[in-house]
Write a protein that holds these residues in place. Structure first.
Motif, PDB file in Angstrom:
ATOM      1  N   THR A 109      70.330   1.951  57.946  1.00 42.02           N
ATOM      2  CA  THR A 109      68.878   1.748  57.854  1.00 42.02           C
ATOM      3  C   THR A 109      68.268   2.562  56.719  1.00 42.02           C
ATOM      4  N   CYS A 113      66.493   0.999  53.463  1.00 43.82           N
ATOM      5  CA  CYS A 113      65.095   1.308  53.125  1.00 43.82           C
ATOM      6  C   CYS A 113      64.973   1.760  51.674  1.00 43.82           C
ATOM      7  N   TRP A 437      66.301  -3.384  60.039  1.00 43.17           N
ATOM      8  CA  TRP A 437      65.809  -3.194  61.406  1.00 43.17           C
ATOM      9  C   TRP A 437      66.493  -4.088  62.443  1.00 43.17           C
ATOM     10  N   LEU A 440      69.326  -2.452  64.376  1.00 37.67           N
ATOM     11  CA  LEU A 440      68.842  -1.441  65.318  1.00 37.67           C
ATOM     12  C   LEU A 440      68.485  -2.071  66.665  1.00 37.67           C
TER      13      LEU A 440
END
Length: 514
Positions: A109, A113, A437, A440
């Motif tokens: 993640t 990002c 995301w 996750l």
């Protein structure tokens, strides 16, 4: 002083019709050529086609020697330096730094990002800064950062470095795709993107072998655990990429200052691109941005890449599943996933070769779509170790979708380099945004390991969406082709009417004069 004669000479070469027909791919009247022989058809599939002169073959070979060697090795080290964290995690990093729960997911993640923050701005920078300077420089910076991972003291530092690494690696893949779209013709492009992309499999395989060897031979050397030595060796391997890049990267055919390319070669490359309507770059304007934003490829390809990025996540969790079984050594956990990478390597190259050789894009893309769906279903429904292993393995055969998809995108947007750059950047960015995301939620190691059943069920549905996305792009291409054809017919009709009106007016004038 030397520039003016060079430009004059180039202009002469570019406008001389006799020289344009020197290359098989730029013959002004291809319909007058005899049909391809069986040997030429065979060569069409194996490499770049049988109907080519020695001059063009040498021209492209020289381009490959510089651009493809740099790009492929650069992608190899990019993936090596970003995916080695998975091998480090299962080789002692988890225990040494005290990773807990879903923190493994956060490794991807934070990287993603950073990738998102850097990617779209990078594509705009590429329209202003020479790729020959920009791309090797970011390579050099992420290589330095790779060494830094060997000294991380805690999990928070790992997350911070992963974010910065994502930012630095973001420009590379989309930058190379933009660069390749400026130099290669349709019959050359897909297989070369496949070669470029196959470096990702080679990197993952090599990282597994390297970590397995380091863990056996260097774990504890100089007081450092094996996973720290992995980052040191990766940094040493990576440093050669930017050093070669500063010399090898040629920008685009209209602005190149490459020291290894002669003036006549540059003129020939421009001629090749002009023949397939790959136009000279123009400054980005608000009018052009409006055209790009209102044109369907931005949205259709973004949806396609979102689906593709989501459904290619399983291989990241293959070693986690193996580790959870408590029946394999660290060496075996690093080694077994390389079988999937080998499957991905072979099938990716095969799709690229077939796509160029048969001049088929969407038809070839349906093959990895089918493998992806089958792999998902098998993992969801598998009753035992062997079936689950096979499901992970066959999923790797779906990653070859990416090169053919981008080759198709470049061809569809062949007239506008700026639109190509922005669509590539936006599509890849949104694809990466979803994998920042989505894992996750559906692949949380803390909740769903080791089976990840819910995640694979969701990805099975997304796999169907990927197949539908191919059909969506195909429909838009047909629609736009038909619309352009109708516009041409209307233009011809109006030109004919104007010509008739002109003739009538001319006759009226003559009658009146008489």
């Amino acid at each position: 002083m030397a520039t003016e004669p060079t430009e004059s000479k180039t202009a002469t070469v570019l406008t001389e019709p006799v020289k344009q027909s020197t290359f098989g791919s730029t013959d002004p009247h291809p319909e007058n050529l005899p049909p391809l022989t069986k040997w030429e058809k065979f060569l069409e599939i194996i490499w770049d086609g049988g109907r080519r002169t020695k001059e063009e073959r040498k021209l492209v070979q020289r381009l490959d020697l510089h651009v493809m060697s740099w790009a492929t090795f650069g992608y190899f080290i990019r993936l090596l330096d970003s995916t080695n964290i998975n091998n480090a995690y299962v080789s002692g990093m988890k225990e040494d730094l005290n990773f807990k729960g879903r923190q493994y997911n956060l490794l991807a993640t934070f990287f993603t990002c950073g990738y998102l923050v850097g990617q779209i701005p990078s594509q705009f920078i590429l329209t202003k800064v020479r790729p020959s300077v920009y791309l090797p420089t970011v390579e050099l910076l992420w290589t330095i950062l790779t060494f830094c991972f060997a000294a991380v003291p805690n999990v928070k530092t790992v997350f911070a470095l992963r974010f910065i690494l994502g930012m630095l690696e973001a420009p590379f893949a989309v930058g190379v795709l933009t660069l390749m779209g400026s130099w290669y013709t349709p019959r050359e492009l897909s297989k070369r993107i496949a070669i470029f992309y196959s470096a990702s499999y080679a990197a993952s395989m090599f990282s597994g072998y390297l970590q397995a060897a380091i863990y056996r031979g260097m774990n504890g050397t100089a007081g450092l655990p094996g996973w720290r030595w992995l980052f040191i060796f990766c940094g040493i391997i990576s440093i050669w990429g930017p050093l070669w890049g500063y010399y090898a990267v040629p920008d685009n055919p209209y602005t190149s200052r490459a020291r290894w390319m002669r003036n006549e070669e540059l003129a020939s490359h421009r001629r090749r691109m002009e023949k397939i309507d790959r136009r000279k770059p123009v400054p980005l304007s608000w009018a052009k941005l409006k055209k790009i934003v209102t044109h369907w490829p931005l949205y259709a390809f973004t949806f396609t890449l979102i689906c593709h990025c989501v459904v290619t996540q399983p291989l990241n969790y293959f070693p986690v599943w193996l580790k959870s079984l408590n029946r394999f050594t660290v060496y075996q956990i690093n080694l077994f996933p390389t079988a999937a990478q080998a499957v991905g390597l072979v099938t990716t190259l095969l799709y690229g070769w077939l796509s160029d050789g048969l001049s088929r894009r969407w038809q070839i893309m349906l093959i990895p779509c089918a493998f992806n769906f089958i792999g998902m279903v098998v993992v969801v429904a598998s009753p035992n170790f062997g079936a689950t292993f096979f499901g992970y393995l066959i999923n790797a055969a779906s990653w070859g979708f990416w090169p053919v998809c981008y080759a198709w995108m470049i061809e569809i947007l062949h007239e506008d380099m700026e639109e190509r750059a922005i669509v590539i950047g936006v599509a890849q960015t949104f694809g990466q945004a979803f994998i920042a995301w989505v894992p996750l939620l559906i692949l949380d190691v803390g909740k769903y390991a080791p089976r990840f059943k819910m995640g694979f069920q969701v990805m099975t549905g997304v796999s169907v969406g990927q197949t539908l996305a191919v059909g969506l792009v195909w429909w838009f291409v047909r629609w736009e082709t038909r619309r352009k054809g109708e516009a041409k017919v209307e233009n011809r009709s109006s030109e004919a009417e104007e010509e008739r009106d002109s003739e009538v007016g001319h006759l009226d004038w003559r009658i009146g004069g008489v």
